[in-house]
Design a protein around this motif. Structure first.
Motif, PDB file in Angstrom:
ATOM      1  N   THR A   3       0.879  -1.042   0.214  1.00  0.00           N
ATOM      2  CA  THR A   3       0.055   0.006  -0.074  1.00  0.00           C
ATOM      3  C   THR A   3       0.918   1.284   0.015  1.00  0.00           C
ATOM      4  O   THR A   3       1.718   1.115   0.810  1.00  0.00           O
ATOM      5  N   ASP A   4       0.524   2.255  -0.783  1.00  0.00           N
ATOM      6  CA  ASP A   4       1.393   3.341  -0.743  1.00  0.00           C
ATOM      7  C   ASP A   4       1.384   4.221   0.377  1.00  0.00           C
ATOM      8  O   ASP A   4       0.320   4.308   1.126  1.00  0.00           O
ATOM      9  N   GLU A   5       2.209   4.923   0.647  1.00  0.00           N
ATOM     10  CA  GLU A   5       2.454   5.666   1.837  1.00  0.00           C
ATOM     11  C   GLU A   5       1.339   6.880   2.044  1.00  0.00           C
ATOM     12  O   GLU A   5       0.716   6.863   3.236  1.00  0.00           O
ATOM     13  N   LYS A   6       0.734   7.534   1.010  1.00  0.00           N
ATOM     14  CA  LYS A   6      -0.046   8.497   0.989  1.00  0.00           C
ATOM     15  C   LYS A   6      -1.325   7.660   1.639  1.00  0.00           C
ATOM     16  O   LYS A   6      -2.202   8.277   2.612  1.00  0.00           O
ATOM     17  N   THR A   7      -1.672   6.545   1.180  1.00  0.00           N
ATOM     18  CA  THR A   7      -3.040   5.807   1.561  1.00  0.00           C
ATOM     19  C   THR A   7      -2.608   5.535   3.188  1.00  0.00           C
ATOM     20  O   THR A   7      -3.928   5.652   3.718  1.00  0.00           O
ATOM     21  N   LEU A   8      -1.619   4.814   3.391  1.00  0.00           N
ATOM     22  CA  LEU A   8      -1.488   4.511   4.822  1.00  0.00           C
ATOM     23  C   LEU A   8      -1.536   5.618   5.605  1.00  0.00           C
ATOM     24  O   LEU A   8      -2.350   5.328   6.641  1.00  0.00           O
ATOM     25  N   LYS A   9      -0.915   6.725   5.602  1.00  0.00           N
ATOM     26  CA  LYS A   9      -1.287   7.891   6.331  1.00  0.00           C
ATOM     27  C   LYS A   9      -2.659   8.255   6.479  1.00  0.00           C
ATOM     28  O   LYS A   9      -3.142   8.769   7.537  1.00  0.00           O
ATOM     29  N   ARG A  10      -3.369   8.511   5.251  1.00  0.00           N
ATOM     30  CA  ARG A  10      -4.831   8.720   5.229  1.00  0.00           C
ATOM     31  C   ARG A  10      -5.676   7.791   6.041  1.00  0.00           C
ATOM     32  O   ARG A  10      -6.523   8.223   7.035  1.00  0.00           O
ATOM     33  N   VAL A  11      -5.372   6.401   5.827  1.00  0.00           N
ATOM     34  CA  VAL A  11      -6.094   5.528   6.689  1.00  0.00           C
ATOM     35  C   VAL A  11      -5.848   5.601   8.277  1.00  0.00           C
ATOM     36  O   VAL A  11      -6.878   5.503   8.917  1.00  0.00           O
ATOM     37  N   SER A  12      -4.742   5.605   8.458  1.00  0.00           N
ATOM     38  CA  SER A  12      -4.335   5.555   9.932  1.00  0.00           C
ATOM     39  C   SER A  12      -4.815   6.630  10.572  1.00  0.00           C
ATOM     40  O   SER A  12      -5.267   6.613  11.780  1.00  0.00           O
ATOM     41  N   ALA A  13      -4.794   8.000   9.916  1.00  0.00           N
ATOM     42  CA  ALA A  13      -5.594   9.101  10.490  1.00  0.00           C
ATOM     43  C   ALA A  13      -7.132   8.958  10.591  1.00  0.00           C
ATOM     44  O   ALA A  13      -7.579   9.918  11.318  1.00  0.00           O
ATOM     45  N   MET A  14      -7.823   8.369   9.701  1.00  0.00           N
ATOM     46  CA  MET A  14      -9.025   8.290   9.962  1.00  0.00           C
ATOM     47  C   MET A  14      -9.770   7.937  11.230  1.00  0.00           C
ATOM     48  O   MET A  14      -9.165   7.168  11.985  1.00  0.00           O
ATOM     49  N   LYS A  15     -10.905   8.531  11.529  1.00  0.00           N
ATOM     50  CA  LYS A  15     -11.517   8.514  13.030  1.00  0.00           C
ATOM     51  C   LYS A  15     -12.407   7.318  12.980  1.00  0.00           C
ATOM     52  O   LYS A  15     -13.379   7.476  12.212  1.00  0.00           O
ATOM     53  N   PHE A  16     -12.389   6.559  13.976  1.00  0.00           N
ATOM     54  CA  PHE A  16     -13.256   5.392  13.969  1.00  0.00           C
ATOM     55  C   PHE A  16     -14.638   5.934  14.293  1.00  0.00           C
ATOM     56  O   PHE A  16     -15.544   5.482  13.781  1.00  0.00           O
ATOM     57  N   SER A  17     -14.647   7.075  14.826  1.00  0.00           N
ATOM     58  CA  SER A  17     -16.178   7.701  15.125  1.00  0.00           C
ATOM     59  C   SER A  17     -16.728   7.928  13.866  1.00  0.00           C
ATOM     60  O   SER A  17     -17.862   8.194  13.858  1.00  0.00           O
ATOM     61  N   SER A  18     -16.133   8.519  12.827  1.00  0.00           N
ATOM     62  CA  SER A  18     -16.613   8.981  11.386  1.00  0.00           C
ATOM     63  C   SER A  18     -17.030   7.586  10.566  1.00  0.00           C
ATOM     64  O   SER A  18     -17.904   7.559   9.955  1.00  0.00           O
ATOM     65  N   VAL A  19     -16.131   6.441  10.807  1.00  0.00           N
ATOM     66  CA  VAL A  19     -16.595   5.300  10.062  1.00  0.00           C
ATOM     67  C   VAL A  19     -17.646   4.338  10.597  1.00  0.00           C
ATOM     68  O   VAL A  19     -18.319   3.913   9.949  1.00  0.00           O
ATOM     69  N   TYR A  20     -17.534   4.417  12.066  1.00  0.00           N
ATOM     70  CA  TYR A  20     -18.462   3.437  12.730  1.00  0.00           C
ATOM     71  C   TYR A  20     -20.026   3.779  12.198  1.00  0.00           C
ATOM     72  O   TYR A  20     -20.718   2.465  12.110  1.00  0.00           O
ATOM     73  N   PRO A  21     -20.599   5.117  12.229  1.00  0.00           N
ATOM     74  CA  PRO A  21     -21.961   5.085  11.854  1.00  0.00           C
ATOM     75  C   PRO A  21     -22.120   4.632  10.261  1.00  0.00           C
ATOM     76  O   PRO A  21     -23.250   4.197   9.997  1.00  0.00           O
ATOM     77  N   LEU A  22     -21.124   4.836   9.650  1.00  0.00           N
ATOM     78  CA  LEU A  22     -21.152   4.070   8.128  1.00  0.00           C
ATOM     79  C   LEU A  22     -21.420   2.853   8.126  1.00  0.00           C
ATOM     80  O   LEU A  22     -22.177   2.258   7.437  1.00  0.00           O
ATOM     81  N   LEU A  23     -20.672   2.006   9.138  1.00  0.00           N
ATOM     82  CA  LEU A  23     -20.737   0.591   9.126  1.00  0.00           C
ATOM     83  C   LEU A  23     -22.251   0.270   9.603  1.00  0.00           C
ATOM     84  O   LEU A  23     -22.841  -0.680   9.133  1.00  0.00           O
ATOM     85  N   VAL A  24     -22.558   1.012  10.689  1.00  0.00           N
ATOM     86  CA  VAL A  24     -24.014   0.597  11.204  1.00  0.00           C
ATOM     87  C   VAL A  24     -24.976   1.018   9.912  1.00  0.00           C
ATOM     88  O   VAL A  24     -25.969   0.118   9.919  1.00  0.00           O
TER      89      VAL A  24
END
Length: 120
Positions: A3-24
């Motif tokens: 995985t490229d570094e730019k993608t890794l940085k973006r994903v690692s910085a994503m907030k679980f609180s912003s992803v969790y409602p999307l999963l729900v």
């Protein structure tokens, strides 16, 4: 798969609180429940319901979320393709954990039996 570094940085910085409602929303649209989603997340990470809700409401990043997780020993049984990439071939540990979660949520949303999702 690297995985490229730019993608890794973006994903690692994503907030679980912003992803969790999307999963729900994803699983509920397909007739599954938040409780089932939490059961899947708990199986993968070792977090209990309170820990999941804490991460879902705090500023925890994906990197912090998975750093505190105790991955289930059966995660190696999670196989398949997510976003065109085989999860078992992902080299970066964080990205692989994120894709494990994606794969499990996809299986839940598709109506797969919980025993199969949890590799029981």
């Amino acid at each position: 798969m690297k995985t490229d570094e730019k993608t890794l940085k973006r994903v690692s910085a994503m907030k679980f609180s912003s992803v969790y409602p999307l999963l729900v929303n994803k699983v509920e649209r397909k007739g599954r429940t938040r409780e089932e989603l939490d059961q899947v997340i708990s199986w993968l990470t070792g977090f209990d319901e309170h820990q999941i809700q804490f991460h879902a409401t705090s500023g925890t990043t994906y990197e912090e979320f998975f750093a505190g997780a105790r991955l289930n020993p059966n995660t190696s049984l999670i196989k398949g393709v997510v976003c065109g990439v085989r999860v078992e071939e992902i080299e970066d540990p964080l990205m692989q954990k994120v894709r494990y979660l994606d794969k499990l949520v996809d299986e839940l949303a598709r109506g797969k039996a919980m025993e199969k999702i949890l590799r029981s």
